[in-house]
Write a protein that holds these residues in place. Structure first.
Motif, PDB file in Angstrom:
ATOM      1  N   PRO A 141      59.379 -51.037 -23.577  1.00  0.00           N
ATOM      2  CA  PRO A 141      59.479 -50.637 -22.217  1.00  0.00           C
ATOM      3  C   PRO A 141      57.750 -50.864 -21.784  1.00  0.00           C
ATOM      4  O   PRO A 141      56.756 -50.123 -22.590  1.00  0.00           O
ATOM      5  CB  PRO A 141      60.502 -50.252 -21.384  1.00  0.00           C
ATOM      6  CG  PRO A 141      61.562 -49.090 -22.909  1.00  0.00           C
ATOM      7  CD  PRO A 141      60.371 -49.374 -23.740  1.00  0.00           C
ATOM      8  N   ALA A 142      57.428 -51.252 -21.655  1.00  0.00           N
ATOM      9  CA  ALA A 142      56.050 -51.591 -20.618  1.00  0.00           C
ATOM     10  C   ALA A 142      55.334 -49.951 -20.342  1.00  0.00           C
ATOM     11  O   ALA A 142      54.486 -49.386 -20.224  1.00  0.00           O
ATOM     12  CB  ALA A 142      55.606 -52.746 -19.455  1.00  0.00           C
ATOM     13  N   GLY A 143      56.626 -49.120 -19.705  1.00  0.00           N
ATOM     14  CA  GLY A 143      55.763 -47.943 -19.286  1.00  0.00           C
ATOM     15  C   GLY A 143      55.525 -47.031 -20.260  1.00  0.00           C
ATOM     16  O   GLY A 143      55.520 -45.812 -20.182  1.00  0.00           O
ATOM     17  N   PRO A 227      63.470 -62.483 -16.225  1.00  0.00           N
ATOM     18  CA  PRO A 227      62.661 -61.781 -17.716  1.00  0.00           C
ATOM     19  C   PRO A 227      62.663 -60.200 -17.750  1.00  0.00           C
ATOM     20  O   PRO A 227      62.158 -59.550 -17.406  1.00  0.00           O
ATOM     21  CB  PRO A 227      61.517 -62.280 -17.986  1.00  0.00           C
ATOM     22  CG  PRO A 227      60.742 -62.073 -16.316  1.00  0.00           C
ATOM     23  CD  PRO A 227      62.256 -62.373 -15.938  1.00  0.00           C
ATOM     24  N   ALA A 228      62.641 -60.050 -19.663  1.00  0.00           N
ATOM     25  CA  ALA A 228      63.053 -58.829 -19.491  1.00  0.00           C
ATOM     26  C   ALA A 228      61.577 -58.182 -19.449  1.00  0.00           C
ATOM     27  O   ALA A 228      61.214 -58.487 -20.045  1.00  0.00           O
ATOM     28  CB  ALA A 228      63.446 -58.785 -21.493  1.00  0.00           C
ATOM     29  N   PRO A 229      61.743 -57.202 -18.939  1.00  0.00           N
ATOM     30  CA  PRO A 229      60.623 -56.615 -18.923  1.00  0.00           C
ATOM     31  C   PRO A 229      59.993 -55.611 -19.893  1.00  0.00           C
ATOM     32  O   PRO A 229      58.288 -55.546 -20.017  1.00  0.00           O
ATOM     33  CB  PRO A 229      61.162 -54.630 -17.747  1.00  0.00           C
ATOM     34  CG  PRO A 229      62.346 -54.789 -17.977  1.00  0.00           C
ATOM     35  CD  PRO A 229      62.552 -56.291 -18.943  1.00  0.00           C
ATOM     36  N   SER A 230      60.774 -55.375 -21.382  1.00  0.00           N
ATOM     37  CA  SER A 230      59.993 -54.719 -22.442  1.00  0.00           C
ATOM     38  C   SER A 230      59.401 -55.765 -22.856  1.00  0.00           C
ATOM     39  O   SER A 230      58.430 -55.523 -23.358  1.00  0.00           O
ATOM     40  CB  SER A 230      60.900 -54.511 -23.042  1.00  0.00           C
ATOM     41  OG  SER A 230      62.148 -55.093 -24.079  1.00  0.00           O
ATOM     42  N   ASP A 231      59.769 -57.020 -23.097  1.00  0.00           N
ATOM     43  CA  ASP A 231      59.167 -58.111 -23.465  1.00  0.00           C
ATOM     44  C   ASP A 231      58.461 -59.262 -22.838  1.00  0.00           C
ATOM     45  O   ASP A 231      57.491 -59.601 -23.816  1.00  0.00           O
ATOM     46  CB  ASP A 231      59.962 -59.211 -23.822  1.00  0.00           C
ATOM     47  CG  ASP A 231      61.045 -58.664 -24.940  1.00  0.00           C
ATOM     48  OD1 ASP A 231      62.283 -59.080 -25.130  1.00  0.00           O
ATOM     49  OD2 ASP A 231      60.674 -57.616 -25.870  1.00  0.00           O
ATOM     50  N   SER A 232      57.751 -58.403 -21.417  1.00  0.00           N
ATOM     51  CA  SER A 232      57.002 -59.653 -21.129  1.00  0.00           C
ATOM     52  C   SER A 232      56.006 -58.562 -20.924  1.00  0.00           C
ATOM     53  O   SER A 232      55.881 -57.590 -20.270  1.00  0.00           O
ATOM     54  CB  SER A 232      57.727 -59.703 -19.126  1.00  0.00           C
ATOM     55  OG  SER A 232      57.906 -58.664 -18.905  1.00  0.00           O
ATOM     56  N   GLU A 237      45.240 -59.105 -16.710  1.00  0.00           N
ATOM     57  CA  GLU A 237      43.994 -58.658 -16.855  1.00  0.00           C
ATOM     58  C   GLU A 237      43.137 -60.376 -17.558  1.00  0.00           C
ATOM     59  O   GLU A 237      42.075 -60.389 -17.309  1.00  0.00           O
ATOM     60  CB  GLU A 237      43.932 -57.630 -17.373  1.00  0.00           C
ATOM     61  CG  GLU A 237      44.698 -56.371 -16.444  1.00  0.00           C
ATOM     62  CD  GLU A 237      43.299 -56.362 -15.953  1.00  0.00           C
ATOM     63  OE1 GLU A 237      41.744 -56.131 -15.855  1.00  0.00           O
ATOM     64  OE2 GLU A 237      43.490 -55.479 -14.940  1.00  0.00           O
ATOM     65  N   GLY A 238      44.295 -61.013 -18.138  1.00  0.00           N
ATOM     66  CA  GLY A 238      43.924 -62.101 -18.866  1.00  0.00           C
ATOM     67  C   GLY A 238      42.739 -61.395 -19.695  1.00  0.00           C
ATOM     68  O   GLY A 238      43.337 -60.565 -20.434  1.00  0.00           O
ATOM     69  N   ARG A 239      41.607 -62.495 -19.912  1.00  0.00           N
ATOM     70  CA  ARG A 239      41.046 -62.473 -21.118  1.00  0.00           C
ATOM     71  C   ARG A 239      40.326 -60.995 -21.499  1.00  0.00           C
ATOM     72  O   ARG A 239      40.042 -60.834 -21.702  1.00  0.00           O
ATOM     73  CB  ARG A 239      39.669 -63.140 -21.547  1.00  0.00           C
ATOM     74  CG  ARG A 239      39.090 -63.605 -22.709  1.00  0.00           C
ATOM     75  CD  ARG A 239      38.554 -64.630 -22.521  1.00  0.00           C
ATOM     76  NE  ARG A 239      37.456 -64.932 -23.408  1.00  0.00           N
ATOM     77  CZ  ARG A 239      37.964 -65.284 -24.671  1.00  0.00           C
ATOM     78  NH1 ARG A 239      39.002 -65.955 -25.106  1.00  0.00           N
ATOM     79  NH2 ARG A 239      37.001 -65.849 -26.037  1.00  0.00           N
ATOM     80  N   GLY A 240      39.958 -60.931 -20.294  1.00  0.00           N
ATOM     81  CA  GLY A 240      39.302 -59.460 -19.840  1.00  0.00           C
ATOM     82  C   GLY A 240      39.836 -58.564 -20.075  1.00  0.00           C
ATOM     83  O   GLY A 240      39.114 -57.016 -20.839  1.00  0.00           O
ATOM     84  N   GLY A 241      41.065 -58.668 -19.833  1.00  0.00           N
ATOM     85  CA  GLY A 241      42.030 -56.997 -20.985  1.00  0.00           C
ATOM     86  C   GLY A 241      41.964 -57.404 -22.435  1.00  0.00           C
ATOM     87  O   GLY A 241      41.824 -55.654 -22.886  1.00  0.00           O
ATOM     88  N   VAL A 242      41.830 -58.164 -22.998  1.00  0.00           N
ATOM     89  CA  VAL A 242      41.338 -58.368 -24.643  1.00  0.00           C
ATOM     90  C   VAL A 242      40.318 -58.075 -24.362  1.00  0.00           C
ATOM     91  O   VAL A 242      40.131 -56.688 -25.681  1.00  0.00           O
ATOM     92  CB  VAL A 242      42.196 -59.400 -24.557  1.00  0.00           C
ATOM     93  CG1 VAL A 242      41.676 -59.550 -26.392  1.00  0.00           C
ATOM     94  CG2 VAL A 242      43.459 -59.715 -24.815  1.00  0.00           C
ATOM     95  N   VAL A 243      39.175 -58.137 -24.063  1.00  0.00           N
ATOM     96  CA  VAL A 243      38.486 -57.957 -24.367  1.00  0.00           C
ATOM     97  C   VAL A 243      38.186 -56.571 -24.090  1.00  0.00           C
ATOM     98  O   VAL A 243      37.076 -55.750 -25.167  1.00  0.00           O
ATOM     99  CB  VAL A 243      37.340 -58.926 -22.857  1.00  0.00           C
ATOM    100  CG1 VAL A 243      35.644 -58.036 -22.841  1.00  0.00           C
ATOM    101  CG2 VAL A 243      37.223 -59.997 -23.747  1.00  0.00           C
ATOM    102  N   THR A 356      48.351 -54.150 -25.961  1.00  0.00           N
ATOM    103  CA  THR A 356      49.227 -55.053 -26.239  1.00  0.00           C
ATOM    104  C   THR A 356      50.428 -55.180 -24.413  1.00  0.00           C
ATOM    105  O   THR A 356      51.192 -55.955 -24.238  1.00  0.00           O
ATOM    106  CB  THR A 356      50.241 -53.686 -26.485  1.00  0.00           C
ATOM    107  OG1 THR A 356      49.883 -53.046 -27.278  1.00  0.00           O
ATOM    108  CG2 THR A 356      52.069 -54.218 -26.521  1.00  0.00           C
ATOM    109  N   ASP A 357      49.433 -54.487 -23.290  1.00  0.00           N
ATOM    110  CA  ASP A 357      50.119 -55.301 -21.929  1.00  0.00           C
ATOM    111  C   ASP A 357      49.502 -56.477 -21.370  1.00  0.00           C
ATOM    112  O   ASP A 357      50.073 -56.764 -21.134  1.00  0.00           O
ATOM    113  CB  ASP A 357      49.521 -54.553 -20.813  1.00  0.00           C
ATOM    114  CG  ASP A 357      49.910 -52.670 -20.832  1.00  0.00           C
ATOM    115  OD1 ASP A 357      50.948 -52.163 -22.122  1.00  0.00           O
ATOM    116  OD2 ASP A 357      49.025 -51.670 -20.063  1.00  0.00           O
ATOM    117  N   THR A 358      48.415 -56.753 -22.022  1.00  0.00           N
ATOM    118  CA  THR A 358      47.690 -58.172 -22.522  1.00  0.00           C
ATOM    119  C   THR A 358      48.568 -59.273 -22.859  1.00  0.00           C
ATOM    120  O   THR A 358      48.277 -60.398 -22.084  1.00  0.00           O
ATOM    121  CB  THR A 358      46.111 -57.807 -22.232  1.00  0.00           C
ATOM    122  OG1 THR A 358      45.873 -56.784 -21.338  1.00  0.00           O
ATOM    123  CG2 THR A 358      45.613 -59.510 -21.733  1.00  0.00           C
ATOM    124  N   VAL A 359      48.477 -59.028 -24.005  1.00  0.00           N
ATOM    125  CA  VAL A 359      48.962 -60.315 -24.415  1.00  0.00           C
ATOM    126  C   VAL A 359      50.438 -60.504 -24.700  1.00  0.00           C
ATOM    127  O   VAL A 359      51.180 -59.997 -24.711  1.00  0.00           O
ATOM    128  CB  VAL A 359      48.111 -59.693 -26.720  1.00  0.00           C
ATOM    129  CG1 VAL A 359      48.424 -60.970 -27.221  1.00  0.00           C
ATOM    130  CG2 VAL A 359      46.947 -59.456 -25.882  1.00  0.00           C
TER     131      VAL A 359
END
Length: 420
Positions: A141-143, A227-232, A237-243, A356-359
């Motif tokens: 899960p996300a948390g 949508p399942a919270p663990s999969d979304s 943050e978009g691209r900025g989160g990855v960077v 992982t949160d972003t992509v």
């Protein structure tokens, strides 16, 4: 806010139950691979120095196996994206075992060219060891993603700490078998990587990434509004989160590899034994992985940005202490390397959680592989420049430079936090 549980067909395995099994298998493989990756860190530079008779190229082995890990990160990411985590990770560890065998052969033949090629291939084990952390987060899960990542990372501790401290007995065994003393740890490394590949190939079922996709698809089909919270993934943050996530991990890797690589050489030049170097590197690797459960909790509890900032501050302290420590003080060097490992741990867990949160799931493995390429290239840069810098200046100068460079994390984290 807690979302309602999604409706998933009974034919699909329960995610929570599958996650528990997957984490157990990943833990077993990480214990083995931890012993495998320790060989290159502990004696790679010494083996090259012995064969070449020069300190200036002592950082080349670290650069080579981290460059090899960059290529493997792409391959493992692409295999995982198309076929799942199990074939991707198993292939990576098997390649690392082949590289270990090549290092042993090069040492027996006293062939530096073969040594460098083999170290490049050996780097596959390092990349795969890091890629395994993503498999731990696929169904989490996300948390709880940072804690899932930390569970996989901490498993590396046992093998990672034990591996360097086997340098002396492994060397004695190698000499008994007619293999040069310094190549002894690569015998252990090859066996450990091969066993890790076997464990994953046989028991990493269901595949975490493939199951996560299946659950996401079933959830969308049954209730598109929930949508399942663990999969979304949180794509706000978009691209900025990855960077940002990549920057955190790249800088921590660069600083950590540069200082770590030259510490055994620095100790050797001050008359310390291989066993003493192994002890210091063992403490360092323990600090890289052992705090992971606490780090994961801190990241999930207090946020990714705060722990990313703590990483830069901890690495600065490590660089200052390594520079100030007398060359004959094993205790202070061990403490400096422990702080170095802790700072790296903070950065890796926080950065991995950001990525992982972003992509989204659809491109997760491929993107994670590309991020790990950047991490590996940073390690290669740190490895190869560390020897050159120490030869031109000194080990304290290298440590101070690394500590100062880590402070670049702070403005990046602050800018992202301000935009939020």
């Amino acid at each position: 806010m807690t979302s309602p549980a999604p409706t998933v067909p009974a034919s699909i395995p329960d995610a929570a139950q599958a996650q528990r099994r997957i984490l157990r298998v990943l833990v077993a493989s990480q214990v083995l691979s931890g012993a495998g990756l320790a060989a290159g860190v502990t004696v790679g530079a010494l083996l090259a120095q012995d064969m070449l008779g020069s300190t200036s190229l002592a950082g080349l082995p670290s650069a080579l196996f981290t460059a090899g890990s960059a290529l493997t990160a792409v391959a493992v990411g692409r295999i995982s994206q198309s076929r799942g985590r199990r074939p991707g990770l198993a292939t990576g560890y098997l390649t690392g075992a082949i590289g270990s065998a090549g290092v042993i052969t090069a040492a027996v033949l006293d062939n530096p060219a073969l040594l460098f090629i083999a170290l490049f291939v050996y780097g596959a084990g390092t990349a795969t060891n890091l890629q395994a952390r993503y498999a731990g987060a696929d169904l989490a899960p996300a948390g709880h993603r940072a804690r899932a990542v930390s569970t996989v990372l901490v498993a590396t501790t046992l093998g990672g700490v034990a591996g360097p401290n086997l340098a002396a007995p492994a060397g004695a065994l190698a000499e008994h078998l007619g293999i040069p003393h310094l190549a002894g740890l690569f015998v252990i490394s090859g066996a450990a990587y091969a066993l890790a590949a076997l464990v994953l190939a046989l028991w990493l079922r269901p595949d975490p990434l493939l199951l996560a996709r299946t659950i996401a698809q079933a959830t969308e089909a049954s209730t598109a509004a929930n949508p399942a919270p663990s999969d979304s993934a949180d794509t706000s943050e978009g691209r900025g989160g990855v960077v940002l996530g990549a920057l955190v991990m790249v800088l921590t890797q660069l600083v950590m590899v540069a200082i770590m690589t030259m510490t055994p050489v620095h100790m050797h030049d001050h008359g310390h034994s291989t066993a003493a170097s192994g002890l210091v590197i063992g403490i360092h690797i323990g600090a890289m992985y052992l705090p992971s459960p606490l780090t994961g909790w801190l990241v999930d509890r207090y946020g990714r940005m705060k722990i990313a900032a703590a990483s830069g501050i901890t690495l600065l302290a490590a660089g200052l202490l390594a520079a100030a420590a007398p060359g004959d003080s094993v205790a202070l060097l061990a403490l400096a390397l422990a702080l170095l490992g802790l700072g790296w741990n903070f950065g890796l867990v926080a950065g991995t959680a950001i990525i992982t949160d972003t992509v989204p799931l659809a491109t997760r493995a491929k993107t994670q592989g590309m991020v790990d390429v950047s991490i590996a290239l940073a390690g290669a840069t740190g490895g190869i420049t560390s020897g050159i810098m120490v030869a031109a200046t000194s080990y304290p100068a290298l440590a101070l430079t690394g500590g100062a460079l880590s402070l670049a994390l702070l403005p990046a984290v602050a800018a992202t936090a301000y935009r939020r």
